[in-house]
Design a protein around this motif. Structure first.
Motif, PDB file in Angstrom:
ATOM      1  N   ILE A  99      -9.229 -18.445  11.597  1.00  0.00           N
ATOM      2  CA  ILE A  99      -8.806 -18.134  10.567  1.00  0.00           C
ATOM      3  C   ILE A  99      -9.625 -17.141   9.766  1.00  0.00           C
ATOM      4  N   TYR A 100      -9.565 -15.970   9.605  1.00  0.00           N
ATOM      5  CA  TYR A 100     -10.118 -14.599   9.278  1.00  0.00           C
ATOM      6  C   TYR A 100     -10.313 -13.491   8.071  1.00  0.00           C
ATOM      7  N   LYS A 101     -10.950 -13.660   6.726  1.00  0.00           N
ATOM      8  CA  LYS A 101     -10.949 -13.316   5.565  1.00  0.00           C
ATOM      9  C   LYS A 101     -11.042 -11.888   5.899  1.00  0.00           C
ATOM     10  N   VAL A 102      -9.423 -10.845   5.510  1.00  0.00           N
ATOM     11  CA  VAL A 102     -10.204  -9.962   5.681  1.00  0.00           C
ATOM     12  C   VAL A 102      -9.857  -8.880   4.116  1.00  0.00           C
ATOM     13  N   ASN A 103     -10.936  -7.964   3.835  1.00  0.00           N
ATOM     14  CA  ASN A 103     -11.083  -7.149   2.484  1.00  0.00           C
ATOM     15  C   ASN A 103     -10.600  -6.367   3.001  1.00  0.00           C
ATOM     16  N   ILE A 104      -9.833  -5.174   2.133  1.00  0.00           N
ATOM     17  CA  ILE A 104      -9.465  -3.314   2.256  1.00  0.00           C
ATOM     18  C   ILE A 104      -9.615  -3.349   0.636  1.00  0.00           C
ATOM     19  N   THR A 105     -11.047  -2.572   0.666  1.00  0.00           N
ATOM     20  CA  THR A 105     -10.559  -1.242  -1.154  1.00  0.00           C
ATOM     21  C   THR A 105     -10.287   0.379  -0.590  1.00  0.00           C
ATOM     22  N   ILE A 106      -9.067   0.387  -1.505  1.00  0.00           N
ATOM     23  CA  ILE A 106      -8.979   1.962  -1.499  1.00  0.00           C
ATOM     24  C   ILE A 106      -8.916   2.336  -2.891  1.00  0.00           C
ATOM     25  N   ALA A 107      -9.811   3.575  -2.735  1.00  0.00           N
ATOM     26  CA  ALA A 107      -9.976   4.192  -3.447  1.00  0.00           C
ATOM     27  C   ALA A 107      -8.763   4.949  -4.923  1.00  0.00           C
ATOM     28  N   LYS A 108      -9.768   4.797  -5.995  1.00  0.00           N
ATOM     29  CA  LYS A 108      -8.027   4.772  -7.396  1.00  0.00           C
ATOM     30  C   LYS A 108      -7.872   6.866  -6.845  1.00  0.00           C
ATOM     31  N   VAL A 109      -6.277   7.016  -6.663  1.00  0.00           N
ATOM     32  CA  VAL A 109      -6.193   8.159  -6.730  1.00  0.00           C
ATOM     33  C   VAL A 109      -7.162   9.081  -7.425  1.00  0.00           C
ATOM     34  N   VAL A 110      -7.113  10.832  -7.399  1.00  0.00           N
ATOM     35  CA  VAL A 110      -7.633  11.396  -8.373  1.00  0.00           C
ATOM     36  C   VAL A 110      -6.436  11.787  -8.877  1.00  0.00           C
ATOM     37  N   LYS A 111      -7.879  12.537 -10.417  1.00  0.00           N
ATOM     38  CA  LYS A 111      -6.649  12.228 -11.562  1.00  0.00           C
ATOM     39  C   LYS A 111      -5.688  13.838 -11.732  1.00  0.00           C
ATOM     40  N   SER A 112      -6.602  14.298 -10.980  1.00  0.00           N
ATOM     41  CA  SER A 112      -5.357  15.453 -11.174  1.00  0.00           C
ATOM     42  C   SER A 112      -4.526  15.777 -10.177  1.00  0.00           C
ATOM     43  N   GLN A 113      -4.688  15.006  -8.528  1.00  0.00           N
ATOM     44  CA  GLN A 113      -3.725  14.998  -8.142  1.00  0.00           C
ATOM     45  C   GLN A 113      -2.748  13.657  -8.541  1.00  0.00           C
ATOM     46  N   TRP A 114      -3.024  13.020  -9.259  1.00  0.00           N
ATOM     47  CA  TRP A 114      -1.605  12.534  -9.770  1.00  0.00           C
ATOM     48  C   TRP A 114      -0.678  13.436 -10.757  1.00  0.00           C
ATOM     49  N   GLU A 115      -1.953  14.001 -11.935  1.00  0.00           N
ATOM     50  CA  GLU A 115      -1.235  14.683 -12.985  1.00  0.00           C
ATOM     51  C   GLU A 115      -0.580  16.336 -12.423  1.00  0.00           C
ATOM     52  N   LYS A 116      -0.662  16.784 -10.982  1.00  0.00           N
ATOM     53  CA  LYS A 116       0.698  17.279  -9.805  1.00  0.00           C
ATOM     54  C   LYS A 116       1.831  16.221  -9.690  1.00  0.00           C
ATOM     55  N   ILE A 117       1.770  15.584  -9.208  1.00  0.00           N
ATOM     56  CA  ILE A 117       2.374  14.708  -9.332  1.00  0.00           C
ATOM     57  C   ILE A 117       3.550  13.969  -9.816  1.00  0.00           C
ATOM     58  N   VAL A 118       3.196  13.932 -11.170  1.00  0.00           N
ATOM     59  CA  VAL A 118       3.549  13.492 -12.478  1.00  0.00           C
ATOM     60  C   VAL A 118       4.904  14.998 -12.449  1.00  0.00           C
ATOM     61  N   ASN A 119       3.908  16.092 -13.037  1.00  0.00           N
ATOM     62  CA  ASN A 119       4.041  17.216 -12.622  1.00  0.00           C
ATOM     63  C   ASN A 119       5.564  17.536 -12.208  1.00  0.00           C
ATOM     64  N   GLU A 120       5.199  17.726 -11.398  1.00  0.00           N
ATOM     65  CA  GLU A 120       6.042  17.910  -9.862  1.00  0.00           C
ATOM     66  C   GLU A 120       7.422  17.121  -9.776  1.00  0.00           C
ATOM     67  N   CYS A 121       7.461  16.161 -10.283  1.00  0.00           N
ATOM     68  CA  CYS A 121       8.446  15.018 -10.470  1.00  0.00           C
ATOM     69  C   CYS A 121       9.210  14.562 -11.757  1.00  0.00           C
ATOM     70  N   ALA A 122       8.143  15.733 -13.113  1.00  0.00           N
ATOM     71  CA  ALA A 122       8.824  15.645 -14.168  1.00  0.00           C
ATOM     72  C   ALA A 122      10.831  16.008 -13.835  1.00  0.00           C
ATOM     73  N   GLY A 123      11.535  15.212 -14.577  1.00  0.00           N
ATOM     74  CA  GLY A 123      13.099  15.327 -14.760  1.00  0.00           C
ATOM     75  C   GLY A 123      13.671  15.464 -13.437  1.00  0.00           C
ATOM     76  N   LYS A 124      13.046  14.620 -12.577  1.00  0.00           N
ATOM     77  CA  LYS A 124      13.724  14.915 -11.110  1.00  0.00           C
ATOM     78  C   LYS A 124      13.663  13.179 -10.774  1.00  0.00           C
ATOM     79  N   ILE A 125      13.563  12.669 -11.787  1.00  0.00           N
ATOM     80  CA  ILE A 125      13.023  10.766 -11.390  1.00  0.00           C
ATOM     81  C   ILE A 125      14.227   9.976 -12.696  1.00  0.00           C
ATOM     82  N   ASP A 126      15.503   9.758 -12.466  1.00  0.00           N
ATOM     83  CA  ASP A 126      16.314   9.487 -13.507  1.00  0.00           C
ATOM     84  C   ASP A 126      15.866   8.128 -14.669  1.00  0.00           C
ATOM     85  N   SER A 127      15.493   6.802 -13.483  1.00  0.00           N
ATOM     86  CA  SER A 127      15.363   5.707 -14.015  1.00  0.00           C
ATOM     87  C   SER A 127      13.915   4.895 -13.558  1.00  0.00           C
TER      88      SER A 127
END
Length: 297
Positions: A99-127
């Protein structure tokens, strides 16, 4: 045991691995730890939008291509006996020769990248439901799953660790866990946003601003329509129709009244504009007055 012996551990059959995994799960339960295994039903590892998108992105990593096939086999035969996702981290237990233990760490999404995703998706997702079910336009899908600008991590943002003796970072146990993440996203797609430290409700908040403006416009149009009806039928429609205490009978009565009055008004309009049918009425000829004769009396 020497390094050579640990490096080339004896092969363990799938049935034996499953038996060993079941024993390990029982031990963990006795210690109060709840295991969340990955169970694959059918041939596909993932079936929903988010799960498939994760697996497709994983397979696009050229550095991992030679290790991924063994990982698919491991996750399909139930070797991932526990998988948990938290902010920036994946922890798992994989059954192999041990039985092996696996640990994977993933970096936080870059703030400017996330803001761009949010702005580009604005008004295109209803719920929120639409977002988590992946039921949105192709444009939004392309934004979310873009290899460089989307939500999925780049190989440079991922750090891998496994307790097995394999020297490679991407061993078959780690590969199985990464595929297991895709299967987990089928049931809990919100954990992808948790993993990248991204607030998925921001996407809905942005969309909500546009929806609020549209809703307000609709309300104004409805108010104008109601005021026109009220003046036409001399009835306060807003008070009756929007009042929660208004009974169904009263609402039915209102609808009948509106229908009756509208029919009457239509009849009046038709009556005033209708041309007479049949023969034309002859004009009255005035009678000639008889001249008065003076007879000399």
């Amino acid at each position: 045991m020497s390094w050579y012996g640990r490096r080339f551990a004896p092969y363990v059959r799938v049935a034996d691995r499953k038996q060993n995994a079941a024993k390990e799960v029982k031990k963990l339960k006795k210690k109060g730890k709840i295991c969340e295994p990955i169970v694959i039903e059918g041939r596909s590892i993932a079936n929903t939008f988010w799960g498939k998108a994760w697996c497709n992105n994983l397979e696009s990593y050229s550095d991992y291509s030679n290790r991924l096939p063994r990982g698919r086999t491991y996750v399909r035969n139930g070797s991932v006996i526990d998988l948990k996702m938290s902010a920036g981290e994946i922890t798992a237990l994989v059954s192999g020769s041990s039985i092996y233990k696996v640990n994977i760490t993933i970096a936080k999404v870059v703030k400017s990248q996330w803001e761009k995703i949010v702005n580009e998706c604005a008004g295109k997702i209803d719920s929120l439901i639409e977002l988590l079910q992946g039921k949105f336009s192709k444009a939004v899908m392309e934004i979310m799953t873009d290899p460089k600008k989307g939500l999925f991590p780049d190989p440079k943002e991922i750090k891998l660790s496994c307790s097995c003796p394999d020297w490679a970072d991407m061993c078959k146990h780690v590969a199985a866990v990464l595929y297991g993440v895709g299967a987990r996203l089928d049931a809990k797609p919100e954990e992808l946003f948790l993993l990248r430290h991204a607030d998925h409700e921001e996407l809905i908040t942005k969309a909500g601003t546009t929806s609020l403006v549209q809703t307000r416009t609709d309300q104004i149009d409805q108010a104008i329509a109601d005021s026109d009806l009220s003046s036409l039928f001399d009835i306060d429609i807003t008070d009756i129709s929007q009042n929660p205490s208004t009974s169904p009978k009263q609402k039915t009565k209102l609808n009948n009244k509106l229908t009756t009055k509208s029919v009457k008004n239509k009849r009046k309009i038709v009556k005033t504009t209708r041309k007479p049918k049949g023969k034309k009425t002859p004009k009255k000829i005035p009678k000639k007055k008889t001249p008065r004769i003076n007879r000399g009396f």
